[in-house]
Design an enzyme around this catalytic site. Structure first.
Site, mmCIF file in Angstrom:
data_model
loop_
_atom_site.group_PDB
_atom_site.id
_atom_site.type_symbol
_atom_site.label_atom_id
_atom_site.label_comp_id
_atom_site.label_asym_id
_atom_site.label_seq_id
_atom_site.Cartn_x
_atom_site.Cartn_y
_atom_site.Cartn_z
ATOM 1 N N PRO A 1 -3.111 -6.220 -5.576
ATOM 2 C CA PRO A 1 -2.670 -5.050 -4.803
ATOM 3 C C PRO A 1 -3.098 -5.196 -3.350
ATOM 4 O O PRO A 1 -3.978 -6.003 -3.036
ATOM 5 C CB PRO A 1 -3.416 -3.890 -5.476
ATOM 6 C CG PRO A 1 -4.598 -4.497 -6.154
ATOM 7 C CD PRO A 1 -4.295 -5.959 -6.406
ATOM 8 N N ASP A 2 -2.486 -4.404 -2.483
ATOM 9 C CA ASP A 2 -2.911 -4.402 -1.081
ATOM 10 C C ASP A 2 -4.371 -3.938 -0.991
ATOM 11 O O ASP A 2 -4.820 -3.086 -1.765
ATOM 12 C CB ASP A 2 -2.017 -3.467 -0.264
ATOM 13 C CG ASP A 2 -2.264 -3.635 1.220
ATOM 14 O OD1 ASP A 2 -1.539 -4.432 1.842
ATOM 15 O OD2 ASP A 2 -3.199 -2.989 1.760
ATOM 16 N N SER A 3 -5.096 -4.478 -0.021
ATOM 17 C CA SER A 3 -6.532 -4.171 0.091
ATOM 18 C C SER A 3 -6.795 -2.715 0.459
ATOM 19 O O SER A 3 -7.929 -2.234 0.318
ATOM 20 C CB SER A 3 -7.174 -5.065 1.154
ATOM 21 O OG SER A 3 -7.000 -6.407 0.788
ATOM 22 N N CYS B 1 10.188 1.961 2.070
ATOM 23 C CA CYS B 1 11.100 0.877 2.438
ATOM 24 C C CYS B 1 12.543 1.356 2.573
ATOM 25 O O CYS B 1 13.287 0.851 3.402
ATOM 26 C CB CYS B 1 11.002 -0.254 1.430
ATOM 27 S SG CYS B 1 11.220 0.290 -0.261
ATOM 28 N N GLU C 1 11.137 -7.915 -2.088
ATOM 29 C CA GLU C 1 11.591 -6.583 -1.654
ATOM 30 C C GLU C 1 10.952 -6.329 -0.304
ATOM 31 O O GLU C 1 9.749 -6.085 -0.232
ATOM 32 C CB GLU C 1 11.139 -5.517 -2.651
ATOM 33 C CG GLU C 1 11.568 -5.762 -4.076
ATOM 34 C CD GLU C 1 13.034 -5.468 -4.298
ATOM 35 O OE1 GLU C 1 13.561 -5.906 -5.317
ATOM 36 O OE2 GLU C 1 13.653 -4.810 -3.432
ATOM 37 N N LEU C 2 11.765 -6.350 0.769
ATOM 38 C CA LEU C 2 11.183 -6.410 2.106
ATOM 39 C C LEU C 2 11.532 -5.177 2.941
ATOM 40 O O LEU C 2 11.757 -4.104 2.394
ATOM 41 C CB LEU C 2 11.633 -7.716 2.770
ATOM 42 C CG LEU C 2 11.421 -8.967 1.890
ATOM 43 C CD1 LEU C 2 11.986 -10.209 2.550
ATOM 44 C CD2 LEU C 2 9.967 -9.161 1.524
ATOM 45 N N TRP D 1 0.813 -1.225 0.000
ATOM 46 C CA TRP D 1 0.000 0.000 0.000
ATOM 47 C C TRP D 1 0.841 1.267 0.000
ATOM 48 O O TRP D 1 0.331 2.337 -0.274
ATOM 49 C CB TRP D 1 -0.902 0.022 1.252
ATOM 50 C CG TRP D 1 -0.169 -0.349 2.524
ATOM 51 C CD1 TRP D 1 -0.160 -1.587 3.114
ATOM 52 C CD2 TRP D 1 0.682 0.470 3.331
ATOM 53 N NE1 TRP D 1 0.638 -1.577 4.236
ATOM 54 C CE2 TRP D 1 1.172 -0.314 4.393
ATOM 55 C CE3 TRP D 1 1.081 1.813 3.264
ATOM 56 C CZ2 TRP D 1 2.034 0.174 5.372
ATOM 57 C CZ3 TRP D 1 1.953 2.301 4.233
ATOM 58 C CH2 TRP D 1 2.411 1.485 5.274
ATOM 59 N N GLY E 1 6.752 -6.193 0.343
ATOM 60 C CA GLY E 1 5.995 -6.101 1.592
ATOM 61 C C GLY E 1 6.886 -6.404 2.776
ATOM 62 O O GLY E 1 8.099 -6.154 2.736
ATOM 63 N N SER E 2 6.300 -6.980 3.809
ATOM 64 C CA SER E 2 7.057 -7.163 5.050
ATOM 65 C C SER E 2 7.961 -8.396 4.968
ATOM 66 O O SER E 2 7.700 -9.338 4.213
ATOM 67 C CB SER E 2 6.086 -7.325 6.224
ATOM 68 O OG SER E 2 5.296 -8.470 6.028
HETATM 69 P P1 NAD Z 1 2.469 -7.169 4.122
HETATM 70 O O1 NAD Z 1 3.559 -8.145 3.915
HETATM 71 O O2 NAD Z 1 1.491 -7.425 5.186
HETATM 72 O O3 NAD Z 1 1.594 -6.943 2.786
HETATM 73 C C1 NAD Z 1 2.164 -6.716 1.514
HETATM 74 C C2 NAD Z 1 1.296 -7.411 0.455
HETATM 75 O O4 NAD Z 1 1.304 -8.818 0.689
HETATM 76 C C3 NAD Z 1 -0.172 -7.006 0.477
HETATM 77 O O5 NAD Z 1 -0.672 -6.996 -0.844
HETATM 78 C C4 NAD Z 1 -0.834 -8.129 1.274
HETATM 79 O O6 NAD Z 1 -2.200 -8.293 0.990
HETATM 80 C C5 NAD Z 1 -0.028 -9.318 0.803
HETATM 81 N N1 NAD Z 1 -0.012 -10.451 1.736
HETATM 82 C C6 NAD Z 1 -0.176 -10.428 3.075
HETATM 83 N N2 NAD Z 1 -0.069 -11.691 3.587
HETATM 84 C C7 NAD Z 1 0.177 -12.507 2.534
HETATM 85 C C8 NAD Z 1 0.404 -13.911 2.408
HETATM 86 N N3 NAD Z 1 0.399 -14.724 3.465
HETATM 87 N N4 NAD Z 1 0.647 -14.431 1.180
HETATM 88 C C9 NAD Z 1 0.697 -13.626 0.095
HETATM 89 N N5 NAD Z 1 0.472 -12.279 0.150
HETATM 90 C C10 NAD Z 1 0.227 -11.727 1.356
HETATM 91 O O7 NAD Z 1 3.226 -5.802 4.295
HETATM 92 P P2 NAD Z 1 2.739 -4.488 5.016
HETATM 93 O O8 NAD Z 1 3.089 -4.666 6.443
HETATM 94 O O9 NAD Z 1 1.375 -4.114 4.653
HETATM 95 O O10 NAD Z 1 3.761 -3.468 4.293
HETATM 96 C C11 NAD Z 1 4.752 -2.810 4.938
HETATM 97 C C12 NAD Z 1 6.079 -3.538 4.827
HETATM 98 O O11 NAD Z 1 6.478 -3.664 3.475
HETATM 99 C C13 NAD Z 1 7.189 -2.795 5.508
HETATM 100 O O12 NAD Z 1 7.911 -3.699 6.321
HETATM 101 C C14 NAD Z 1 8.083 -2.307 4.383
HETATM 102 O O13 NAD Z 1 9.424 -2.185 4.703
HETATM 103 C C15 NAD Z 1 7.851 -3.297 3.323
HETATM 104 N N6 NAD Z 1 8.029 -2.698 1.990
HETATM 105 C C16 NAD Z 1 9.181 -2.945 1.306
HETATM 106 C C17 NAD Z 1 9.398 -2.365 0.057
HETATM 107 C C18 NAD Z 1 10.652 -2.656 -0.730
HETATM 108 O O14 NAD Z 1 10.736 -2.288 -1.896
HETATM 109 N N7 NAD Z 1 11.639 -3.290 -0.156
HETATM 110 C C19 NAD Z 1 8.441 -1.522 -0.478
HETATM 111 C C20 NAD Z 1 7.283 -1.292 0.249
HETATM 112 C C21 NAD Z 1 7.079 -1.894 1.500
#
Ligand code: NAD
Length: 497
Positions: free
Chosen positions: A163-165, A269, A235-236, A138, A213-214
């Site tokens: 995409p994120d919800s 990130c 990319e975390l 998101w 994501g995370s």
């Molecule tokens: P998240 O991991 O919860 O969600 C990211 C995406 O993954 C969302 O679309 C979500 O719906 C999906 N998702 C969630 N659980 C899943 C699963 N079990 N299987 C498959 N998909 C799933 O992340 P968040 O906490 O919403 O986002 C913030 C984090 O993302 C921060 O830690 C940040 O550092 C990281 N981030 C990294 C980058 C990068 O380029 N390195 C960019 C943006 C965000």
């Protein structure tokens, strides 16, 4: 694609207003999306690179032409300021132009040295993986949705994208522009819904997964994919350090630190959350930095006035406040900021600079992903390097000072990108260079050659002439071995072989 009959209500973090009811996909929808994508990919992978490049260049123009409505959507869904939303427009345009211009060279086939020069001809082909699953976050709802995916379709893959919800409308608007640019419909399908259900369904069907994501979710995806021997780029998270060298221009470094720490209210990130300043300039830097942070204009309007906007959700605000409270309870002090600002917006938090943060504080090593940075002193370059390298992450680092000294320090830093006299933007916008994380910040790279080749399999095609590699059948094994030995000795004396 969403036929489950369920709808999720979407509200803006700027003021809580209802934006839309988002139809939710079922696992059957994901199945259907993959089936259609597989059929579409067959034809798409046969299209020529010039046509694909033309689509990317049309996307480039459309994103710039339609920026006003995209900026509104990004702001409404993510809460960020317009100036930070614009970074996403620029990043999509940079990425689209880069891959349009490089595509033919990247996948047009590559001549390599053959085993026996003149007798062995070798080409490396780049074969698309098939259907790529893109799971986007998101915080950069436009560019993290679109830029990873366009490299995949440029390489001849189809995409199924979740995409994120919290930010589906921005992603859908980006995909709509791709369609207008000429991308065939089933080559990129968007599905919606919770990550645990719909994200998992993608992970279980894709031929490759691009995830942003995370770290926790990324590690789970990597584990799940390993059973099927399917690759991924992840990319975390990060806990990105900035080092200010004693020779740095203090005012410039303080201004740069503001961008480095507070873009998208720190929900970036590659954002800086740890700032190490040399003893000899600490007080001057601190005062200049605090002055600039105090002057930042916080606003949630859909215009260009704000320097910093809102956080995306109650959860992000809560984590930010918890990290500040916990740091204070462990002996930290607030140099500037420190408070939520509900009168400006439900999830607004002041840009915050902390000092005297102890190792016991949660924000010492844990990512806040909010507008909070901790200031520390150091006295030797070795100490700064050790502090910057502490912890498990390794996404981005920033160093301020003369380029030659800064490059020496950069070489010792465990991070996928290191920016000198910039926070993150110089590397992030340089699409010809790879971007990604070391250690627990991720695997694989976006951008550059690697960012496209990750979506392909290398296929080596080797053609042999005149002399078979095993030697001539009419000669004895010993004679063939002698011929090959003489050939190897000759090659040893030929510098270019
Ligand atoms: P998240 O991991 O919860 O969600 C990211 C995406 O993954 C969302 O679309 C979500 O719906 C999906 N998702 C969630 N659980 C899943 C699963 N079990 N299987 C498959 N998909 C799933 O992340 P968040 O906490 O919403 O986002 C913030 C984090 O993302 C921060 O830690 C940040 O550092 C990281 N981030 C990294 C980058 C990068 O380029 N390195 C960019 C943006 C965000």
């Amino acid at each position: 694609m969403a036929t489950s009959g369920d709808t999720s209500e979407l509200h803006s973090p700027l003021d809580g207003q209802r934006l839309a009811g988002i139809p939710q996909s079922s696992v059957d929808d994901v199945d259907g999306a993959f089936q259609r994508a597989r059929t579409a990919q067959q034809a798409w992978s046969g299209s020529n690179t010039a046509d694909r490049a033309a689509i990317l260049l049309r996307l480039h123009d459309l994103v710039l032409d339609r920026q006003a409505e995209l900026l509104d959507l990004i702001q409404l869904e993510s809460g960020k300021s317009r100036t930070h939303a614009f970074d996403e427009i620029a990043h999509v345009a940079l990425t689209a132009r880069y891959y349009a211009r490089r595509l033919h060279k990247l996948i047009g086939g590559d001549r390599r040295l053959g085993a026996l020069p003149g007798l062995t001809s070798v080409w490396v082909h780049r074969v698309p993986k098939g259907v790529v699953g893109v799971i986007s976050p998101w915080n950069y709802p436009l560019t993290m949705a679109i830029s990873d995916g366009i490299a995949a379709v440029a390489a001849g893959n189809a995409v199924v994208h979740k995409p994120d919800s919290q930010t589906p409308l921005t992603a859908l608007a980006g995909v709509e522009l791709l369609r207008r640019a000429g991308l065939p419909e089933d080559v990129w399908t968007v599905v919606t819904g919770p990550g645990a259900q719909i994200g998992t369904a993608i992970v279980d069907r894709a031929d490759y997964v691009s995830f942003t994501g995370s770290t926790e979710t990324g590690a789970g995806i990597a584990r799940r994919l390993s059973d099927r021997m399917v690759g991924s780029s992840l990319e975390l998270g990060g806990k990105n350090p900035m080092i200010v060298l004693p020779e740095a221009d203090v005012e410039r470094a303080a201004a740069g630190a503001v961008d480095a720490c507070f873009s998208s209210a720190g929900q970036l990130c590659v954002s800086v959350e740890r700032l190490y300043v040399h003893d000899s300039i600490y007080t001057r830097f601190r005062d200049a930095f605090v002055r600039r942070v105090r002057a930042l204009k916080i606003d949630t309007g859909l215009d260009w006035r704000a320097d910093i906007g809102s956080l995306v959700s109650a959860a992000q605000l809560e984590k930010t406040m918890k990290h500040v409270d916990n740091a204070l309870a462990n002996g930290a002090s607030v140099a500037v900021g420190g408070n939520a600002r509900p009168e400006l917006g439900p999830y607004v938090h002041e840009p915050t600079v902390l000092e005297n943060v102890s190792e016991a504080a949660d924000c010492f090593a844990e990512e806040t992903f909010g507008p909070v940075v901790s200031l520390y002193r150091y006295s030797t370059p070795a100490e700064a390097i050790a502090l910057a390298n502490a912890g498990d992450y390794g996404l981005n680092a920033s160093i301020w000072g003369p380029t030659r000294q800064a490059r020496e320090v950069a070489g010792a830093i465990m991070a996928g990108t290191v920016n000198i006299n910039e926070g993150y933007a110089a590397s992030f916008a340089s699409i010809d260079a790879p971007m990604g994380g070391m250690r627990r910040s991720g695997m694989g790279r976006r951008q550059a050659d690697e960012g496209l080749w990750r979506y392909t399999e290398s296929q080596t095609v080797a053609a042999q002439r005149v002399m078979p590699m095993a030697g001539f059948g009419r000669l004895t094994h010993r004679s063939n071995a002698r011929i090959l030995t003489a050939g190897l000795r000759l090659l040893r004396r030929t510098p270019r072989a």
